[in-house]
Write an enzyme that holds these catalytic residues in place. Sequence first.
Site, PDB file in Angstrom:
ATOM      1  N   LYS A   1      -7.437  13.154 -14.944  1.00 39.71           N
ATOM      2  CA  LYS A   1      -6.556  12.301 -15.982  1.00 39.71           C
ATOM      3  C   LYS A   1      -5.746  12.958 -17.114  1.00 39.71           C
ATOM      4  CE  LYS A   1      -9.464   8.489 -15.679  1.00 39.71           C
ATOM      5  NZ  LYS A   1     -10.681   7.578 -16.487  1.00 39.71           N
TER       6      LYS A   1
ATOM      7  N   ASP B   1      -7.151   2.358 -20.487  1.00 33.29           N
ATOM      8  CA  ASP B   1      -8.929   2.284 -20.793  1.00 33.29           C
ATOM      9  C   ASP B   1      -9.519   1.430 -21.901  1.00 33.29           C
ATOM     10  OD1 ASP B   1      -9.307   3.411 -18.019  1.00 33.29           O
ATOM     11  OD2 ASP B   1      -9.806   5.652 -18.959  1.00 33.29           O
TER      12      ASP B   1
END
Length: 281
Positions: free
Chosen positions: A71, A108
């Site tokens: 990520k 997220d």
Amino acid sequence: MSISGSARLAGVMGWPIAHSRSPRIHGYWLQEYGIDGAYVPLAIQPEDLADSFRMLPRLGFRGWNITLPHKEAALRLVDTATAAAERIGAVNTVTVQPDGGLSGDNSDAFGFTAHLNQSAPGWPSDRPAVVLGAGGAARAICFALLEAGVPEVRIANRTQARAESLAAANGRQARAVPWDARTEALADAGLLVNTTSLGMRGQPPLPMELTALPADAVVNDIVYVPLQTPLLATAAARGLRTVDGLGMLLHQARPGFSRWFGREPMVTETLYSTIAKDIAP
Ligand code: ATR
């Protein structure tokens, strides 16, 4: 459902990737909406990440999700990044633009807020929030809470230095509190969020006394294996509203799906129970 030669393609990159729930989530929606598309697991080693970013658009992919351990590296490989991705320092959703450029986003924070709003409508966002942990998930959640207008985020982490650096990155409304003072930090809080791995299957439960939390506070655990962690069980026994970790996982998948497959997907009870069964058959 079978796919045609012009099926839309997307996937999730990680190393390892076999544990990822994303193919099931996107697969459920593709089937539900009868979309001619496929979402596949992509086992990509770190040394192949940059090449994969170049090749997937040439193979016709419209975009992909990124999971561990890529990520942070993904943020450096995209051409443009959203404010959320920049602030969180990580990309989990890549979309190929019409000109071939790669745009990076982090969903997220979106997933966290969407699930919290859906599961605990009217949660007290006008009071301080306490966040336990200071890893990648905590970064996304601090960003989400400040975006939601929470006046103060108190971060408690076993390793104090990580809590301090996360607080420093989030300005004056974020502050680190010592791990041993996490209980006192609850006194006037509206929300407690566990982002540590404590309470996960195979890990010890989170040692946390909840009696100091006001009666209208919400307790959110992002651990979703098991769905009801010891922390959530304690909170429920006290009559507090609880929010589990599975919904964040489901909601964070929405932005990518709608960009790649052209349809706004819904997080329904059926999706929830399908994925919950997959986690704990
Ligand atoms: P993620 O990116 O998924 O948030 P991470 O960076 O590995 O994961 O962070 C895990 C979090 O759980 C950290 O905040 C970690 O605390 P440290 O920063 O001190 O490592 C926390 N954690 C893990 N095991 C713990 C334990 N036994 N007691 C307290 N905190 C723990």
